[in-house]
Design an enzyme around this catalytic site. Sequence first.
Site, PDB file in Angstrom:
ATOM      1  N   LYS A 152     -85.704  16.111  44.293  1.00 48.96           N
ATOM      2  CA  LYS A 152     -85.753  17.000  43.120  1.00 48.96           C
ATOM      3  C   LYS A 152     -87.073  16.857  42.391  1.00 48.96           C
ATOM      4  O   LYS A 152     -87.710  17.851  42.064  1.00 48.96           O
ATOM      5  CB  LYS A 152     -84.606  16.671  42.135  1.00 48.96           C
ATOM      6  CG  LYS A 152     -83.363  17.468  42.421  1.00 48.96           C
ATOM      7  CD  LYS A 152     -82.805  18.172  41.192  1.00 48.96           C
ATOM      8  CE  LYS A 152     -81.852  19.261  41.651  1.00 48.96           C
ATOM      9  NZ  LYS A 152     -80.547  19.224  41.090  1.00 48.96           N
ATOM     10  N   LYS A 209     -81.426  21.906  59.298  1.00 46.64           N
ATOM     11  CA  LYS A 209     -80.153  21.230  59.018  1.00 46.64           C
ATOM     12  C   LYS A 209     -79.223  22.207  58.283  1.00 46.64           C
ATOM     13  O   LYS A 209     -79.661  22.868  57.334  1.00 46.64           O
ATOM     14  CB  LYS A 209     -80.438  20.014  58.125  1.00 46.64           C
ATOM     15  CG  LYS A 209     -79.187  19.291  57.705  1.00 46.64           C
ATOM     16  CD  LYS A 209     -79.411  18.352  56.526  1.00 46.64           C
ATOM     17  CE  LYS A 209     -78.073  17.860  56.038  1.00 46.64           C
ATOM     18  NZ  LYS A 209     -77.821  17.644  54.694  1.00 46.64           N
ATOM     19  N   LYS A 248     -75.608  23.751  52.342  1.00 41.78           N
ATOM     20  CA  LYS A 248     -75.315  24.735  51.288  1.00 41.78           C
ATOM     21  C   LYS A 248     -76.601  25.235  50.662  1.00 41.78           C
ATOM     22  O   LYS A 248     -76.739  26.395  50.357  1.00 41.78           O
ATOM     23  CB  LYS A 248     -74.511  24.067  50.164  1.00 41.78           C
ATOM     24  CG  LYS A 248     -73.076  23.827  50.462  1.00 41.78           C
ATOM     25  CD  LYS A 248     -72.339  23.377  49.213  1.00 41.78           C
ATOM     26  CE  LYS A 248     -72.499  21.900  48.906  1.00 41.78           C
ATOM     27  NZ  LYS A 248     -71.707  21.016  49.724  1.00 41.78           N
TER      28      LYS A 248
HETATM   29  P1  ADP Z   1     -74.902  20.042  51.819  1.00 39.79           P
HETATM   30  O1  ADP Z   1     -76.196  19.583  52.483  1.00 39.79           O
HETATM   31  O2  ADP Z   1     -74.399  21.288  52.441  1.00 39.79           O
HETATM   32  O3  ADP Z   1     -75.021  20.116  50.314  1.00 39.79           O
HETATM   33  P2  ADP Z   1     -73.447  17.647  51.273  1.00 39.79           P
HETATM   34  O4  ADP Z   1     -74.706  16.973  50.847  1.00 39.79           O
HETATM   35  O5  ADP Z   1     -72.440  18.013  50.247  1.00 39.79           O
HETATM   36  O6  ADP Z   1     -73.831  18.937  52.148  1.00 39.79           O
HETATM   37  O7  ADP Z   1     -72.771  16.737  52.393  1.00 39.79           O
HETATM   38  C1  ADP Z   1     -71.434  16.330  52.457  1.00 39.79           C
HETATM   39  C2  ADP Z   1     -71.256  15.474  53.704  1.00 39.79           C
HETATM   40  O8  ADP Z   1     -71.485  16.236  54.903  1.00 39.79           O
HETATM   41  C3  ADP Z   1     -72.239  14.306  53.788  1.00 39.79           C
HETATM   42  O9  ADP Z   1     -71.599  13.165  54.307  1.00 39.79           O
HETATM   43  C4  ADP Z   1     -73.308  14.798  54.709  1.00 39.79           C
HETATM   44  O10 ADP Z   1     -73.974  13.767  55.371  1.00 39.79           O
HETATM   45  C5  ADP Z   1     -72.541  15.680  55.675  1.00 39.79           C
HETATM   46  N1  ADP Z   1     -73.376  16.777  56.157  1.00 39.79           N
HETATM   47  C6  ADP Z   1     -73.844  17.807  55.424  1.00 39.79           C
HETATM   48  N2  ADP Z   1     -74.585  18.655  56.178  1.00 39.79           N
HETATM   49  C7  ADP Z   1     -74.594  18.135  57.426  1.00 39.79           C
HETATM   50  C8  ADP Z   1     -75.197  18.547  58.678  1.00 39.79           C
HETATM   51  N3  ADP Z   1     -75.898  19.658  58.781  1.00 39.79           N
HETATM   52  N4  ADP Z   1     -74.993  17.765  59.754  1.00 39.79           N
HETATM   53  C9  ADP Z   1     -74.268  16.637  59.669  1.00 39.79           C
HETATM   54  N5  ADP Z   1     -73.671  16.195  58.533  1.00 39.79           N
HETATM   55  C10 ADP Z   1     -73.831  16.924  57.411  1.00 39.79           C
END
Ligand code: ADP
Length: 325
Positions: free
Chosen positions: A116, A195, A198
Amino acid sequence: MKENNKKIALSGIQPTGTPHIGNYFGAMKQFVEMQDEFNLHVFVAEYHAMTTVQDKKTLKENIHNLILDYLAIGLDPEKVTLYRQSDIPELTELTWMFNCLVTVPWLERAHAFKDKSERGIEATVGLFNYPVLMAADILLPNSQIVPVGKDQIQHVEMAREIARKFNNTYGNTFSEPEEHVVESTQTVPGTDGQKMSKSYGNTIPLFGTDAEIKKAIMGIVTDSKLPEEPKNPDECNVFALHRLITPEPELSEIKKGYEDGGLGYGDSKKMLLKNYLAFITPMRAKRKYYEDNPGIVRQILDEGRTKIQAIGREKMKEVREKVGL
Ligand code: ADP
Ligand code: TRP
């Protein structure tokens, strides 16, 4: 509160939006796979979500949806302690105690904050403090194993350091937790090949409607090779998702179609869509069952709360005594 000699595993997800298949294959699926071997605690990380969701209605909806998602993917309330983070206010008390042990430069190393501030966004104190709250989540119930996606490894390391620091300062109190990352699905690619996240708008929503899922899958970015040309499956975003979703022997047949030529990306996507819908249909049915039976969901959360509150209160009693309160 040991009920058996299984190790304690704990994880949570922030109710910040609609879970996508990256969340499922990177984190949620592991929870289900671990529920027999471990004493598994799974929670809704509501306090964490408040660092980004500041709208009452949205937060409430996200929390409700995440609970349904947890149950739909197959977490068994008989085996898992399922709870809401906000049911254990002791976590914020423990966060404060940890805050008094860690330094500002040490916390500045955390990814969430660093990302950030590098993008020029001013982080709230909550976001800055987030790894400490996460350490409290993990350490309060003495978790030994923390299943997370790759991006969360640093936070588990930080929890380990906090446990060590507390133990060195006040005497042995907390176990040092270990992260548990699934090697084969470390990072699930999004529809644009980055990757899946969201924040990048490149997701396939886990419980999306048929139309939403179709739109996302058919929109996956590929190169412009013609159907008859040989293709490298390892360089294809569609195939990366086939690996997660498509069962054998179809997976090997698709691989051959790529390598020998003859299978176009459009057809590969259609097969992925068909297999995804087959994969998600039973989970959708389960989700609908819990959606239609809110009393059952309430009861599951009541049981989770009772169990985790007892653990939390007992541990905080010990902690308060150790620090001199
Ligand atoms: P986002 O990146 O969509 O905001 P979060 O940070 O809320 O997702 O992640 C929630 C969980 O899902 C975490 O444990 C994170 O490591 C896993 N995760 C999120 N995106 C991925 C991805 N593309 N591949 C593998 N694991 C993921
Ligand atoms: N920070 C985690 C994430 O964004 C969610 C989380 C909060 C968590 N507390 C936790 C995960 C404790 C594991 C253990 O995905």
